[in-house]
Design a protein around this motif. Structure first.
Motif, short mmCIF file in Angstrom:
data_model
loop_
_atom_site.label_atom_id
_atom_site.label_comp_id
_atom_site.label_asym_id
_atom_site.label_seq_id
_atom_site.Cartn_x
_atom_site.Cartn_y
_atom_site.Cartn_z
N TYR A 262 0.84 -1.20 0.00
CA TYR A 262 0.00 0.00 0.00
C TYR A 262 0.87 1.26 0.00
CZ TYR A 262 -3.59 3.35 1.45
OH TYR A 262 -4.45 4.42 1.52
N ALA A 263 1.93 1.23 0.83
CA ALA A 263 2.78 2.42 0.95
C ALA A 263 3.54 2.73 -0.34
CB ALA A 263 3.78 2.22 2.09
N LYS A 264 3.76 1.73 -1.17
CA LYS A 264 4.42 1.95 -2.45
C LYS A 264 3.48 2.57 -3.50
CE LYS A 264 7.93 -1.71 -2.20
NZ LYS A 264 8.38 -3.00 -2.79
N GLU A 265 2.19 2.35 -3.31
CA GLU A 265 1.21 2.81 -4.31
C GLU A 265 0.55 4.12 -3.91
OE1 GLU A 265 -1.58 -0.32 -4.84
OE2 GLU A 265 -0.13 -1.71 -5.73
N THR B 50 0.92 10.96 -1.36
CA THR B 50 0.47 12.21 -0.73
C THR B 50 1.55 13.26 -0.97
OG1 THR B 50 1.50 11.65 1.40
CG2 THR B 50 -0.81 11.02 1.11
N PHE B 51 1.13 14.49 -1.17
CA PHE B 51 2.06 15.60 -1.40
C PHE B 51 3.03 15.29 -2.54
CE2 PHE B 51 0.97 15.59 3.16
CZ PHE B 51 0.27 16.79 3.21
N GLY B 52 2.53 14.54 -3.53
CA GLY B 52 3.32 14.27 -4.72
C GLY B 52 4.34 13.17 -4.57
N GLU B 53 4.34 12.45 -3.45
CA GLU B 53 5.29 11.36 -3.24
C GLU B 53 4.56 10.12 -2.74
OE1 GLU B 53 9.57 13.08 -1.93
OE2 GLU B 53 8.02 13.12 -0.38
N ARG B 54 5.16 8.96 -3.01
CA ARG B 54 4.66 7.75 -2.39
C ARG B 54 4.81 7.88 -0.88
NH1 ARG B 54 8.15 2.97 -4.42
NH2 ARG B 54 9.68 4.40 -3.50
N ILE B 55 3.88 7.34 -0.13
CA ILE B 55 3.99 7.54 1.32
C ILE B 55 5.18 6.79 1.92
CG2 ILE B 55 1.54 8.07 1.60
CD1 ILE B 55 1.14 5.27 2.75
N ILE B 56 5.69 5.76 1.23
CA ILE B 56 6.87 5.08 1.74
C ILE B 56 8.11 5.97 1.68
CG2 ILE B 56 7.66 4.00 -0.42
CD1 ILE B 56 8.17 1.43 1.25
N ASP B 57 8.04 7.00 0.85
CA ASP B 57 9.17 7.93 0.73
C ASP B 57 9.17 8.98 1.84
OD1 ASP B 57 10.18 6.72 -1.62
OD2 ASP B 57 8.70 7.80 -2.83
#
Length: 389
Positions: A264-267, A270-277
Motif C-alpha cells: 500500500y505504501a508503495k502505491e 500524498t504531497f506528490g510522493e509515495r507515502i513510503i518515501d
C-alpha cells in the motif's frame, strides 16, 4: 515481500516453496469469505492432510514427515501469513497428537497415530476449563475407572476445532490431589460427548472454538495415554512445543500485515510522493520489519534447541511472548499505515489486528510466559551455556 529463509536442506527449500504456492493459490482466495461467515474450513484441512502437512514433525514410521522443528515452524509461518485460523489449526492438531506420540505404547501408536497424521482425521486438545485456564491443575473434569472402561464427566472450555474434530486429547482428574490428572484419547463419536455452540470471537472466526461437554463419556481402558497421573506432565511438555507453533503463526501473521502495508505504501501518494518515501512512515515500516525478524530469530533459536534435544522451555516462552506481542504491535501499525482504509474490511489488515490479539492469550497468556521465564531464571545455575553442533 515474502520472508527470506535459511533452510537446512534442498528438500526443505522445496517444501517451503510448495507450501507458499499452496497458501497463495489455494488458501488465499477462500480466507475473506470463510472468516466473514465464520465457516469452518474442514475441507482445507483435508487438503493439507493429503499433502502431508498435518503430521510434519512426527516420525515417518507412523505417517509423519520427520521434519525438524526448525523447518516445521517455517511451514506454519507461511500458512499463518495467509490464513491464521488454518495455521493455528495445524499447530493445535500437532499438539493433539503429542500425547499419543510421546507417551503412548507402541501398540497404541501403531493403531491410531497413522490415521491421525495421515490427514483424514483432525484433532482437538481439551485442557482448559471455565475456571481453570492458566492453572490447569485446578481442573474439575473427572475420569473414574469402571471395569475395563474410564467414565469421563465435566466440561472443557476454549476447545479449538470443538464440534468438528475427529478425536480429542483430554486431560481429566483421576484422583483428589492437584497432580492426579491423566490423559485420554477420546473419539468424537463417543456417546455423551457434545459440543456447545461455538464462541463468537473477535478474530480467528474461521476457527471453531467451543466448550466440550462430557456426560459420562465411556472410553476403553486402553484409551489412557501414559500412566495414570501422567496427564499434567504430558500437557505441560506439549505446551512448550505448542507455544513455538503459536509463535510461528504469529510471526507469519505479522509478516502478512507488513507485506500488505508495504504494498500500500508503495502505491499510495500524498504531497506528490509515495507515502513510503516519507521518513515518518518509512520508519514505522522499518520498525515492523525489525520486530518480525526478531520474533522469527527467537522462534527458530528455540526450535533448534528442541531439535538438538536440549532444554528449550524458557526459550519457547520467550519466543511466544516476543512473537505475539510483536504481532500485536505490527498489525496495529499496519492499520495505521493504511489510515482510514485500514479500519475497513476492504483490506485484510483490520482482520490481522483482531487475530493478533488472541495470540497473546492462548497457549498460556503472555503474563504466564513472563512468570515461566522469571521462575526459570531463578532456578538457573551460574552457567547455563549449551554448546551443540
Amino acid at each position: 515481500m515474502p520472508a527470506s529463509r535459511l533452510l537446512p536442506s534442498d528438500e526443505a527449500v522445496d517444501l517451503i516453496g510448495l507450501v507458499r504456492d499452496l497458501a497463495t493459490q489455494e488458501l488465499a482466495p477462500l480466507v475473506a469469505e470463510a472468516e466473514r461467515t465464520e465457516a469452518f474450513p474442514r475441507e482445507v484441512f483435508r487438503t493439507l492432510g493429503r499433502a502431508g502437512l498435518l503430521g510434519l514433525p512426527y516420525p515417518e514410521e507412523y505417517g509423519g514427515g520427520a521434519l525438524p522443528y526448525e523447518v516445521y515452524l517455517q511451514v506454519l509461518e507461511e500458512v499463518g501469513a495467509v490464513w491464521a485460523s488454518v495455521g493455528v489449526g495445524i499447530s493445535v492438531h500437532a499438539l493433539s497428537c503429542f500425547g499419543l506420540a510421546t507417551a503412548g505404547t507402541e501398540d497404541q501408536r501403531q493403531r491410531w497415530l497413522p490415521d491421525m497424521l495421515g490427514g483424514e482425521l483432525l484433532g482437538a486438545y481439551c485442557l482448559s476449563e471455565p475456571h481453570a485456564g492458566s492453572d490447569p491443575a485446578a481442573m474439575r473434569t473427572r475420569a473414574r475407572r469402571d471395569g475395563d472402561e474410564w467414565v469421563i464427566s465435566g466440561a472443557k472450555a476454549w476447545t479449538t476445532h470443538g464440534g468438528h474434530a475427529d478425536f480429542y486429547k483430554v486431560m481429566a482428574r483421576t484422583g483428589d490431589a492437584r497432580g492426579d490428572i491423566s490423559c485420554f484419547l477420546v473419539p468424537a463419536d463417543a456417546p455423551g460427548l457434545v459440543a456447545d455452540p461455538p464462541e463468537h470471537k473477535m478474530g480467528l472466526t474461521g476457527s471453531a472454538t467451543a466448550t466440550m461437554r462430557f456426560d459420562d463419556v465411556r472410553v476403553p481402558a486402553d484409551r489412557l495415554l501414559g500412566q495414570e497421573g501422567d496427564g499434567l506432565k504430558i500437557a505441560l511438555a506439549g505446551l512448550d512445543a505448542g507455544r513455538l507453533g503459536i509463535a510461528a503463526v504469529a510471526t507469519g501473521l505479522a509478516q502478512g500485515a507488513l507485506d500488505h502495508a508495504v504494498a500500500y505504501a508503495k502505491e499510495r501518494e500524498t504531497f506528490g510522493e509515495r507515502i513510503i518515501d516519507h521518513q515518518g512512515l518509512a520508519f514505522v515500516l522499518a520498525d515492523m520489519e525489525a520486530a518480525i525478524q526478531s520474533a522469527r530469530a527467537m522462534t527458530l533459536h528455540a526450535a533448534r534447541l528442541k531439535d538438538q534435544g536440549l532444554p528449550y522451555g524458557r526459550e519457547a516462552s520467550i519466543a511466544k511472548l516476543v512473537a505475539t506481542d510483536n504481532a500485536m504491535k505490527v498489525t496495529t501499525d499496519a492499520v495505521q499505515v493504511l489510515g482510514g482504509y485500514g479500519y475497513t474490511r476492504d483490506f485484510p489488515v483490520e482482520r490481522y489486528m483482531r487475530e493478533a490479539k488472541v495470540m497473546q492469550i492462548f497457549e498460556g497468556t503472555n503474563q504466564i510466559q513472563r512468570m515461566v521465564i522469571g521462575r526459570s531464571l531463578d532456578r538457573a545455575g551460574g552457567g547455563s551455556l549449551h554448546l551443540a553442533r
